[in-house]
Design an enzyme around this catalytic site. Structure first.
Site, short mmCIF file in Angstrom:
data_model
loop_
_atom_site.label_atom_id
_atom_site.label_comp_id
_atom_site.label_asym_id
_atom_site.label_seq_id
_atom_site.Cartn_x
_atom_site.Cartn_y
_atom_site.Cartn_z
N ASP A 53 0.89 -1.13 0.13
CA ASP A 53 -0.33 -0.06 0.20
C ASP A 53 0.54 0.60 0.23
O ASP A 53 1.67 1.41 0.84
CB ASP A 53 -1.11 -0.21 1.31
CG ASP A 53 -1.96 0.44 1.13
OD1 ASP A 53 -1.91 1.65 0.29
OD2 ASP A 53 -3.06 0.23 1.48
N THR A 94 -6.63 3.25 -2.39
CA THR A 94 -6.58 1.67 -2.23
C THR A 94 -7.68 0.68 -2.32
O THR A 94 -7.53 -0.08 -3.59
CB THR A 94 -6.70 2.22 -0.26
OG1 THR A 94 -5.77 2.14 -0.20
CG2 THR A 94 -6.72 0.00 0.46
N ASN A 115 -12.57 4.66 -2.36
CA ASN A 115 -11.93 4.13 -1.01
C ASN A 115 -14.21 4.20 -0.70
O ASN A 115 -14.08 3.63 -0.29
CB ASN A 115 -11.34 4.94 -0.33
CG ASN A 115 -10.47 4.50 -0.02
OD1 ASN A 115 -9.69 3.42 -1.45
ND2 ASN A 115 -9.07 4.61 0.56
N LYS A 176 -6.03 -3.19 6.55
CA LYS A 176 -6.98 -3.16 5.92
C LYS A 176 -8.40 -3.97 5.46
O LYS A 176 -8.10 -4.98 4.88
CB LYS A 176 -7.16 -1.90 5.04
CG LYS A 176 -6.31 -1.22 5.24
CD LYS A 176 -5.62 0.18 4.32
CE LYS A 176 -4.96 0.73 4.81
NZ LYS A 176 -4.59 2.28 3.44
N ASP A 177 -9.52 -3.65 5.39
CA ASP A 177 -10.67 -4.73 5.32
C ASP A 177 -10.49 -4.99 3.31
O ASP A 177 -11.15 -5.57 2.96
CB ASP A 177 -11.99 -4.31 5.69
CG ASP A 177 -11.94 -2.94 5.61
OD1 ASP A 177 -12.45 -2.10 4.60
OD2 ASP A 177 -12.54 -2.17 7.14
N ARG A 178 -10.65 -3.31 3.01
CA ARG A 178 -10.32 -3.62 1.64
C ARG A 178 -9.59 -3.99 1.03
O ARG A 178 -9.78 -4.49 -0.36
CB ARG A 178 -10.64 -2.25 0.89
CG ARG A 178 -9.87 -1.18 2.17
CD ARG A 178 -10.23 0.46 1.24
NE ARG A 178 -9.00 1.46 1.68
CZ ARG A 178 -8.78 2.41 2.53
NH1 ARG A 178 -9.54 1.64 4.04
NH2 ARG A 178 -8.43 3.16 3.36
N ASP A 320 1.33 2.58 3.69
CA ASP A 320 0.60 4.18 3.33
C ASP A 320 0.28 4.59 4.89
O ASP A 320 0.37 5.63 5.12
CB ASP A 320 -0.95 3.13 3.00
CG ASP A 320 -2.01 4.23 2.77
OD1 ASP A 320 -1.98 4.82 1.80
OD2 ASP A 320 -2.61 4.38 3.39
N ASP A 367 -0.93 -0.40 -5.06
CA ASP A 367 -2.33 -0.42 -5.35
C ASP A 367 -2.42 1.63 -5.58
O ASP A 367 -3.35 1.30 -5.65
CB ASP A 367 -3.60 -0.40 -4.38
CG ASP A 367 -2.89 0.89 -2.68
OD1 ASP A 367 -1.61 0.94 -2.65
OD2 ASP A 367 -3.51 0.47 -1.36
N HIS A 368 -1.40 1.86 -5.30
CA HIS A 368 -0.74 3.75 -5.48
C HIS A 368 0.41 4.26 -5.08
O HIS A 368 1.39 3.71 -4.73
CB HIS A 368 -2.17 4.69 -5.24
CG HIS A 368 -2.33 4.20 -3.41
ND1 HIS A 368 -1.11 5.40 -2.90
CD2 HIS A 368 -3.15 3.61 -2.86
CE1 HIS A 368 -1.82 4.81 -2.03
NE2 HIS A 368 -3.24 3.88 -1.33
#
Length: 560
Positions: A53, A94, A115, A176-178, A320, A367-368
């Protein structure tokens, strides 16, 4: 007339010719058989997908001399390095990032446009992984009410499950859940994420299961997480961290209770003021906790132990959190990556021993990316700054009231998008296209904006290069707004400490993409690759169907 010897000679020649023809035909058949038996697919026992992340590509090169031989360097030296890899859409955040990596598509197709985003149908903001239909597993909390239902297409992990008649296991893990829910796809055996606060436990959702497996219960009841409640000092001599800025500077955030953003960070002393286990997320220890849990998942789920390919999706979230808090030029981010390198080494050495070197395939991406702190850039005389969104919105509301007599035309302003009330516009007998263009021109007059596009432009044009191409790939007809804004480079809506992301600019789009292991040809390329290319590359390697929304293409140079 002819002697017996002559007939014998003729018979011998005929035998030789027939034998030669037979041998020739057999070789043709064998050659044909070899072609037919050429593998249509590579069958690793395990695929490991790693998303870091907020990882900029230059973290590979900048910290290279501090990395060991069996983490990032192993992936680069023995695998395939896509040096010019980019996100081809915005927003670079994310949720969309993880969805795009695993679906092989952009938000224009998979529907995860942020998000959080404004849902035009229900007139409220929604979270990319939230789902009130399900409950938390493993704790009394609202944190487990999650599912991938807002992602409208399949993932590479879904396709693996379908291809193996649901026999190949898919497990997804992230703080993170996502970062777990979206990579796991719609058919994952399990997705797990970390509940901080006063708990420090790994949890899941009833979308996947009714109760946590025994190995998770055992991990949660052990001292595996609590042991990281300790001071955070640099793992190497801080004086060797010459690739980062001064330890004490004005561009970094502070933990609550600290007077300066300097090492060592005494996490036990800061524990209560920083929501207890939450502080571990904003440290490299969060990545180590993720690694510990991923190793237990490999053991507990017996991943990679038979001939049916399994998939472990790992997302490292602490990079992140640390980047947001301290910025991309901090010694904290450098230490976090040096420690992550050692966590990767732990993963790979376990896989070598338990799955077998050459029997698993890995990809690593992000993711970025992230921007350098604009306040720091300004001090270096580099153009940068901070958006004044409240002033921009106030000016826009004043303009709309003057032009149309009512501010009711605007329903929502979020994610650099303006959502208009189409019913109000219709009742005022206005042209939607004309209103979009008028507001776009007004917003473009702001000093903060570089470009502004309308939904009409996104629907009626096909962009193939530059910023418009990136914006269009992030535009979803059903979910995106009416006016889409692109701030000037290095201008952000954020605090003056720490780094952020989300733009269409190159510092947010340029991320690593490394492949390693079974079926991967060692090498590198500077040809441009894009994030949606990852899933079809894996699908081609595995010989399975592409995710059903795929827009990317296999990276042929990667495959043996």
């Amino acid at each position: 007339m002819f002697s017996k010897g002559f007939f014998s000679f003729i018979l011998l020649v005929g035998f030789v010719l027939n034998s030669s023809e037979a041998i020739s035909q057999r070789k043709v058949k064998e050659s044909s058989k070899m072609e037919i038996s050429t593998p249509l697919m590579t069958n690793p026992k395990l695929v490991v997908g790693i998303v870091v992340d907020q990882m900029r590509y230059d973290y590979l090169t900048r910290f290279w001399n501090h990395y060991g031989d069996d983490g990032f360097k192993r992936l680069v030296n023995e695998g395939f390095n896509c040096k010019n890899n980019h996100f081809n859409y915005a927003p670079t955040s994310t949720g969309p990032g993880h969805a795009s990596v695993y679906t092989g598509a952009t938000p224009s197709v998979h529907g995860v446009i942020g998000n959080n985003w404004y849902d035009k149908e229900i007139d409220k903001m929604v979270y990319c992984a939230s789902d009130e239909s399900y409950e938390t597993v493993g704790m009394v909390s609202e944190a487990g009410k999650m599912s991938p239902h807002r992602m409208t297409v399949t993932t590479i992990t879904d396709q693996l499950r379908l291809h193996t008649q649901m026999k190949g296991k898919v497990i997804a893990v992230a703080l993170k859940d996502r970062g777990a829910v979206l990579p796991g796809g719609h058919t994952a055996n399990a997705a797990y994420w970390f509940l901080g606060g006063g708990e420090g436990k790994w949890i899941s959702s009833t979308y996947y299961m009714e109760n946590l497996p025994e190995w998770v219960v055992k991990f949660n009841s052990s001292n595996a997480v609590q042991k990281y409640k300790r001071p955070w000092n640099t793992i190497e001599n801080i004086n060797s961290y010459v690739e980062s800025g001064p330890d004490n500077n004005n561009y970094e955030g502070l933990y609550s209770g600290e007077s300066a953003p300097v090492f060592p960070h005494n996490l036990p002393d800061l524990w209560e003021k920083n929501s207890q286990y939450e502080i571990l997320k904003v440290s490299p220890f969060g990545n180590s906790i993720t690694t510990d849990f991923a190793l237990e998942a490999l053991k507990g789920e017996q991943l990679g132990t038979d001939e049916i390919t399994d998939f472990l999706a790992i997302s490292y979230s602490s990079t992140d959190y640390v980047g947001h808090w301290f910025g991309v030029n901090s010694k904290e981010i450098q230490d976090t990556y040096i420690r992550l390198d050692r966590d990767l080494e732990r993963i790979f050495k376990y896989l070598d021993t338990k799955v077998g070197k050459g029997e698993y395939t890995v990809f690593l991406t992000a993711d970025h990316g992230a921007i350098n702190v604009p306040a720091y850039l300004e001090d270096q005389k580099i153009p940068a700054g901070y958006l004044n969104k409240s002033e921009m919105q106030s000016n826009l509301a004043e303009f709309i009231k003057y032009r149309y007599g009512s501010t009711d035309l605007i329903k929502n302003y979020s994610n650099n998008q303006l959502f208009l009330d189409h019913k109000v516009i219709q009742n005022l007998d206005l042209s939607l296209q004309e209103v979009q263009e008028t507001l776009a021109n007004e917003l473009l007059s702001s000093d903060d904006m570089a470009m502004v596009y309308t939904a009409y432009q996104m629907r009626n044009n096909e962009y193939t290069t530059g910023i418009p191409y990136i914006i269009q790939n992030g535009y979803n007809m059903k979910r995106s707004g009416d006016v889409l804004m692109v701030p000037k480079p290095a201008n952000i809506d954020y605090s003056k400490t720490g780094s952020t992301h989300g733009s269409a600019q190159i510092y947010d789009t340029h991320t690593p993409l490394l492949f390693y292991g079974k079926g991967i040809k060692p090498g590198a390329t500077t040809l441009k690759t894009e994030i949606p290319d990852i899933a079809p590359t894996l699908a081609a390697l595995l010989g399975i169907a592409f995710p059903n929304g795929t827009t990317g293409k296999p990276i042929t140079a990667v495959l043996e």
